[in-house]
Design a protein around this motif. Structure first.
Motif, PDB file in Angstrom:
ATOM      1  N   GLY A  90      27.511  24.434  48.881  1.00  0.00           N
ATOM      2  CA  GLY A  90      28.261  25.617  48.487  1.00  0.00           C
ATOM      3  C   GLY A  90      29.368  25.940  49.472  1.00  0.00           C
ATOM      4  O   GLY A  90      29.335  25.527  50.628  1.00  0.00           O
ATOM      5  N   SER A 139      22.692  28.037  41.189  1.00  0.00           N
ATOM      6  CA  SER A 139      22.257  29.086  42.106  1.00  0.00           C
ATOM      7  C   SER A 139      21.814  30.272  41.268  1.00  0.00           C
ATOM      8  O   SER A 139      22.278  30.462  40.136  1.00  0.00           O
ATOM      9  CB  SER A 139      23.417  29.490  43.017  1.00  0.00           C
ATOM     10  N   SER A 140      20.924  31.083  41.836  1.00  0.00           N
ATOM     11  CA  SER A 140      20.548  32.302  41.127  1.00  0.00           C
ATOM     12  C   SER A 140      21.761  33.206  40.945  1.00  0.00           C
ATOM     13  O   SER A 140      21.748  34.107  40.112  1.00  0.00           O
ATOM     14  CB  SER A 140      19.437  33.049  41.869  1.00  0.00           C
ATOM     15  N   SER A 152      31.019  30.890  45.950  1.00  0.00           N
ATOM     16  CA  SER A 152      29.911  30.191  45.294  1.00  0.00           C
ATOM     17  C   SER A 152      29.689  30.750  43.895  1.00  0.00           C
ATOM     18  O   SER A 152      29.522  29.997  42.927  1.00  0.00           O
ATOM     19  CB  SER A 152      28.629  30.337  46.127  1.00  0.00           C
ATOM     20  N   ASN A 153      29.680  32.072  43.772  1.00  0.00           N
ATOM     21  CA  ASN A 153      29.525  32.690  42.458  1.00  0.00           C
ATOM     22  C   ASN A 153      30.618  32.221  41.506  1.00  0.00           C
ATOM     23  O   ASN A 153      30.371  31.932  40.328  1.00  0.00           O
ATOM     24  CB  ASN A 153      29.592  34.215  42.581  1.00  0.00           C
ATOM     25  N   ARG A 156      30.216  28.103  40.823  1.00  0.00           N
ATOM     26  CA  ARG A 156      29.001  27.737  40.084  1.00  0.00           C
ATOM     27  C   ARG A 156      28.998  28.343  38.680  1.00  0.00           C
ATOM     28  O   ARG A 156      28.503  27.721  37.734  1.00  0.00           O
ATOM     29  CB  ARG A 156      27.769  28.160  40.874  1.00  0.00           C
ATOM     30  N   LEU A 181      18.359  26.666  38.551  1.00  0.00           N
ATOM     31  CA  LEU A 181      18.882  27.679  39.456  1.00  0.00           C
ATOM     32  C   LEU A 181      17.857  28.030  40.529  1.00  0.00           C
ATOM     33  O   LEU A 181      16.846  28.674  40.238  1.00  0.00           O
ATOM     34  CB  LEU A 181      19.257  28.943  38.674  1.00  0.00           C
ATOM     35  N   ARG A 184      15.472  31.533  46.696  1.00  0.00           N
ATOM     36  CA  ARG A 184      15.378  31.270  48.136  1.00  0.00           C
ATOM     37  C   ARG A 184      14.404  30.126  48.360  1.00  0.00           C
ATOM     38  O   ARG A 184      13.193  30.302  48.432  1.00  0.00           O
ATOM     39  CB  ARG A 184      14.924  32.518  48.879  1.00  0.00           C
ATOM     40  N   ARG A 248      15.445  29.199  36.028  1.00  0.00           N
ATOM     41  CA  ARG A 248      15.375  29.695  37.394  1.00  0.00           C
ATOM     42  C   ARG A 248      14.075  29.253  38.058  1.00  0.00           C
ATOM     43  O   ARG A 248      12.997  29.348  37.467  1.00  0.00           O
ATOM     44  CB  ARG A 248      15.468  31.223  37.426  1.00  0.00           C
ATOM     45  N   ASP A 250      12.743  30.616  41.219  1.00  0.00           N
ATOM     46  CA  ASP A 250      13.097  31.621  42.226  1.00  0.00           C
ATOM     47  C   ASP A 250      11.965  32.565  42.608  1.00  0.00           C
ATOM     48  O   ASP A 250      12.205  33.578  43.265  1.00  0.00           O
ATOM     49  CB  ASP A 250      14.303  32.433  41.739  1.00  0.00           C
TER      50      ASP A 250
END
Length: 257
Positions: A90, A139-140, A152-153, A156, A181, A184, A248, A250
């Motif tokens: 990222g 990514s979340s 990154s937002n 992605r 996605l 952490r 996800r 996550d």
């Protein structure tokens, strides 16, 4: 469960560490012939030597000839590419108000342009053969944009929109296109972000980690192997009716469905 990946050629981008390495190992455990790739050529070869059927390729996918070089190496080793895992580091953290033209270029050059080039090289063959798997590590932030990760937002989410459009176009050809996605997950990238957050807040990394874990219903960071297992399933035959989906991994971090 037999994932039907034995003998399939799988290219995993940025797989010399972190989530990419976890995916490469999971696919290899299911019998796939794996192309481990990244800028750290020695590390790619070390990982490949530990797997039943794999090669390590040193490549910079942001270079104009990088995607073509990676696909050529895969074909030389194992034939046509059946599984393509799109992954990459990222951009630097930072707020939306500080985004510059150069930052936008870096996000596109890292998170969108190489992926589109790789698809242009591998997707026609998948469609012609009537089978293929495309999986992007996102990514979340795609589901809920993350603070201080504006670039990154941006990058992605752009890739996610492109892949969702693509998924509908190739589904009838036996090719699935999905996103995975992470929340952490205990990787070097997450450690870097925690260190960055601690430095910015003037606190300890342990404090940042503790506060981060408190936001996760599972109460912990994920193990990369857990992420790799989910990726292997989406790349397998049993997931043939799963496409155009963002899954996800996550620990319940994102509270929406």
């Amino acid at each position: 469960m037999d994932l039907g990946l034995s003998g399939r050629c799988a290219v995993v981008c940025a797989s010399t560490g972190g989530l990419g390495e976890a995916i490469a190992r999971a696919l290899a455990a299911e019998g796939a012939s794996v192309v481990v790739s990244g800028r750290r050529g020695d590390r790619a070869k070390e990982i490949a030597a530990e797997l039943p059927s794999a090669v390590g390729v040193e490549v910079d996918l942001t270079a104009p000839d990088g995607p073509a070089a990676l696909v050529a190496a895969a074909r030389e080793a194992f034939g046509e590419v059946d599984v393509l895992v799109l992954n990459g580091p990222g951009p630097k953290p930072g707020p939306a108000a500080a985004v510059t033209d150069a930052g936008i270029d870096s996000a596109v050059d890292t998170l969108l342009r190489p992926q589109v080039r790789l698809l242009g090289l591998t997707l026609p063959g998948m469609r012609e053969r009537g089978w293929g798997r495309v999986l992007a590590v996102g990514s979340s932030g795609v589901a809920a944009p993350l603070p201080n990760l504006a670039l990154s937002n941006l990058g992605r989410s752009a890739l996610a929109g492109y892949l969702k459009t693509l998924a509908a176009e190739v589904a009838a050809d036996g090719v699935t296109v999905n996103l995975l996605l992470p929340g952490r997950i205990a990787t070097d990238r997450v450690a870097f972000l925690d260190e960055s957050a601690a430095s910015k807040a003037g606190t300890s990394v342990d404090d940042v980690v503790a506060k981060s874990k408190a936001t996760i219903p599972a109460g912990r960071y994920g193990d990369p192997a857990e992420f790799g297992a989910a990726a292997a399933f989406l790349c397998g035959v049993p997931a043939s009716y799963v496409t155009g989906t963002a899954l996800r991994v996550d620990g319940g971090l994102v509270r929406s469905l």
